[in-house]
Design a protein around this motif. Structure first.
Motif, PDB file in Angstrom:
ATOM      1  N   LYS A 170      28.728  45.849  28.864  1.00 53.29           N
ATOM      2  CA  LYS A 170      29.169  47.252  28.960  1.00 53.29           C
ATOM      3  C   LYS A 170      30.000  47.412  30.227  1.00 53.29           C
ATOM      4  N   ASP A 171      30.784  48.471  30.269  1.00 55.12           N
ATOM      5  CA  ASP A 171      31.561  48.798  31.479  1.00 55.12           C
ATOM      6  C   ASP A 171      32.416  47.618  31.931  1.00 55.12           C
ATOM      7  N   VAL A 172      33.065  46.956  31.000  1.00 60.24           N
ATOM      8  CA  VAL A 172      33.834  45.745  31.290  1.00 60.24           C
ATOM      9  C   VAL A 172      35.188  46.112  31.922  1.00 60.24           C
ATOM     10  N   VAL A 173      35.515  45.415  33.006  1.00 65.57           N
ATOM     11  CA  VAL A 173      36.807  45.586  33.678  1.00 65.57           C
ATOM     12  C   VAL A 173      37.386  44.209  33.946  1.00 65.57           C
ATOM     13  N   LEU A 174      38.662  44.038  33.626  1.00 69.53           N
ATOM     14  CA  LEU A 174      39.381  42.795  33.915  1.00 69.53           C
ATOM     15  C   LEU A 174      40.394  43.060  35.015  1.00 69.53           C
ATOM     16  N   GLU A 175      40.409  42.164  36.003  1.00 69.37           N
ATOM     17  CA  GLU A 175      41.357  42.262  37.116  1.00 69.37           C
ATOM     18  C   GLU A 175      41.970  40.902  37.395  1.00 69.37           C
ATOM     19  N   VAL A 176      43.199  40.927  37.895  1.00 70.43           N
ATOM     20  CA  VAL A 176      43.890  39.693  38.262  1.00 70.43           C
ATOM     21  C   VAL A 176      44.613  39.908  39.577  1.00 70.43           C
ATOM     22  N   GLU A 177      44.531  38.910  40.444  1.00 73.47           N
ATOM     23  CA  GLU A 177      45.328  38.862  41.665  1.00 73.47           C
ATOM     24  C   GLU A 177      46.132  37.576  41.607  1.00 73.47           C
ATOM     25  N   VAL A 178      47.446  37.685  41.833  1.00 72.65           N
ATOM     26  CA  VAL A 178      48.307  36.502  41.785  1.00 72.65           C
ATOM     27  C   VAL A 178      49.219  36.471  42.996  1.00 72.65           C
ATOM     28  N   ASN A 179      49.607  35.266  43.355  1.00 71.89           N
ATOM     29  CA  ASN A 179      50.666  35.106  44.336  1.00 71.89           C
ATOM     30  C   ASN A 179      51.955  35.534  43.642  1.00 71.89           C
ATOM     31  N   PRO A 180      52.820  36.268  44.319  1.00 70.16           N
ATOM     32  CA  PRO A 180      54.063  36.716  43.669  1.00 70.16           C
ATOM     33  C   PRO A 180      54.853  35.587  43.009  1.00 70.16           C
ATOM     34  N   LYS A 181      54.746  34.376  43.539  1.00 71.52           N
ATOM     35  CA  LYS A 181      55.463  33.246  42.944  1.00 71.52           C
ATOM     36  C   LYS A 181      54.944  32.900  41.544  1.00 71.52           C
ATOM     37  N   GLY A 182      53.711  33.267  41.259  1.00 66.37           N
ATOM     38  CA  GLY A 182      53.125  32.976  39.954  1.00 66.37           C
ATOM     39  C   GLY A 182      53.091  34.167  39.015  1.00 66.37           C
ATOM     40  N   ALA A 183      53.652  35.287  39.443  1.00 67.42           N
ATOM     41  CA  ALA A 183      53.565  36.510  38.649  1.00 67.42           C
ATOM     42  C   ALA A 183      54.278  36.402  37.306  1.00 67.42           C
ATOM     43  N   GLY A 213      22.644  41.796  44.970  1.00 69.96           N
ATOM     44  CA  GLY A 213      22.423  43.085  45.593  1.00 69.96           C
ATOM     45  C   GLY A 213      23.685  43.743  46.099  1.00 69.96           C
ATOM     46  N   ARG A 214      24.832  43.095  45.938  1.00 72.33           N
ATOM     47  CA  ARG A 214      26.091  43.675  46.406  1.00 72.33           C
ATOM     48  C   ARG A 214      27.039  43.869  45.223  1.00 72.33           C
ATOM     49  N   PRO A 215      26.739  44.833  44.385  1.00 74.46           N
ATOM     50  CA  PRO A 215      27.604  45.016  43.216  1.00 74.46           C
ATOM     51  C   PRO A 215      29.030  45.368  43.620  1.00 74.46           C
ATOM     52  N   TYR A 216      29.958  44.950  42.789  1.00 72.94           N
ATOM     53  CA  TYR A 216      31.362  45.235  43.049  1.00 72.94           C
ATOM     54  C   TYR A 216      31.586  46.741  42.989  1.00 72.94           C
ATOM     55  N   ARG A 217      32.105  47.285  44.073  1.00 73.93           N
ATOM     56  CA  ARG A 217      32.368  48.720  44.193  1.00 73.93           C
ATOM     57  C   ARG A 217      31.147  49.560  43.844  1.00 73.93           C
ATOM     58  N   GLY A 218      29.986  48.968  43.965  1.00 72.39           N
ATOM     59  CA  GLY A 218      28.750  49.689  43.698  1.00 72.39           C
ATOM     60  C   GLY A 218      28.543  50.047  42.248  1.00 72.39           C
ATOM     61  N   GLN A 219      29.392  49.549  41.363  1.00 70.97           N
ATOM     62  CA  GLN A 219      29.337  49.971  39.967  1.00 70.97           C
ATOM     63  C   GLN A 219      28.947  48.867  38.996  1.00 70.97           C
ATOM     64  N   TRP A 220      29.355  47.626  39.272  1.00 70.92           N
ATOM     65  CA  TRP A 220      29.095  46.544  38.325  1.00 70.92           C
ATOM     66  C   TRP A 220      28.081  45.567  38.893  1.00 70.92           C
ATOM     67  N   GLN A 221      27.157  45.172  38.055  1.00 69.96           N
ATOM     68  CA  GLN A 221      26.105  44.250  38.469  1.00 69.96           C
ATOM     69  C   GLN A 221      26.563  42.795  38.438  1.00 69.96           C
ATOM     70  N   TYR A 222      27.534  42.481  37.573  1.00 77.56           N
ATOM     71  CA  TYR A 222      27.933  41.091  37.381  1.00 77.56           C
ATOM     72  C   TYR A 222      29.437  40.916  37.581  1.00 77.56           C
ATOM     73  N   ARG A 223      29.803  39.721  38.080  1.00 73.91           N
ATOM     74  CA  ARG A 223      31.209  39.373  38.252  1.00 73.91           C
ATOM     75  C   ARG A 223      31.408  37.916  37.864  1.00 73.91           C
ATOM     76  N   ILE A 224      32.481  37.670  37.145  1.00 73.46           N
ATOM     77  CA  ILE A 224      32.872  36.311  36.773  1.00 73.46           C
ATOM     78  C   ILE A 224      34.266  36.085  37.315  1.00 73.46           C
ATOM     79  N   ASN A 225      34.446  34.971  38.005  1.00 76.06           N
ATOM     80  CA  ASN A 225      35.752  34.598  38.531  1.00 76.06           C
ATOM     81  C   ASN A 225      36.094  33.252  37.893  1.00 76.06           C
ATOM     82  N   ASP A 226      36.593  33.302  36.653  1.00 76.04           N
ATOM     83  CA  ASP A 226      36.793  32.094  35.860  1.00 76.04           C
ATOM     84  C   ASP A 226      37.998  32.309  34.945  1.00 76.04           C
ATOM     85  N   ARG A 227      39.039  31.530  35.148  1.00 74.57           N
ATOM     86  CA  ARG A 227      40.272  31.707  34.366  1.00 74.57           C
ATOM     87  C   ARG A 227      40.062  31.487  32.874  1.00 74.57           C
TER      88      ARG A 227
END
Length: 110
Positions: A10-23, A80-94
């Protein structure tokens, strides 16, 4: 990668950060799968200090999905440190990010 179990999230959010060279490559890859070219904003950011691309998936769930994530080899950050206090889980996997995009999820709030 089969991510059908992720429908329990639930409450799924996708985010991406890229180096401008890879945009351009990211935008092309994303548009090819979704038909939409992403624009820079809250969920798609250019970060000159990045070596590569960081693809993150944030979510909540009341179901225990730990076995499913273990089965596909995806590490889920939790704590105990949710992202922005809103999400319990985070995945950083391409690979997982692209799998959920192929499954219909999009940058931003889903």
């Amino acid at each position: 990668m089969d991510v059908t179990f992720f429908n329990a999230a639930k409450d799924v959010v996708l985010e991406v950060e890229v180096n401008p060279k890879g945009a351009a490559k990211f935008e092309s890859d994303y548009a090819l799968l979704t038909g939409v070219t992403p624009t820079v904003g809250d969920h798609y950011q250019m970060q000159p200090n990045k070596w590569g691309r960081e693809c993150r998936v944030y979510f909540n769930t009341t179901e225990d999905l730990s076995d499913e994530f273990t089965d596909i080899g995806v590490y889920v950050e939790e704590g105990g440190r949710p992202y922005r206090g809103q999400w319990q889980y985070r995945i950083n996997d391409r690979e997982f990010f692209w799998a959920v995009v192929r499954a219909g999820y999009r940058l931003g709030t889903n």
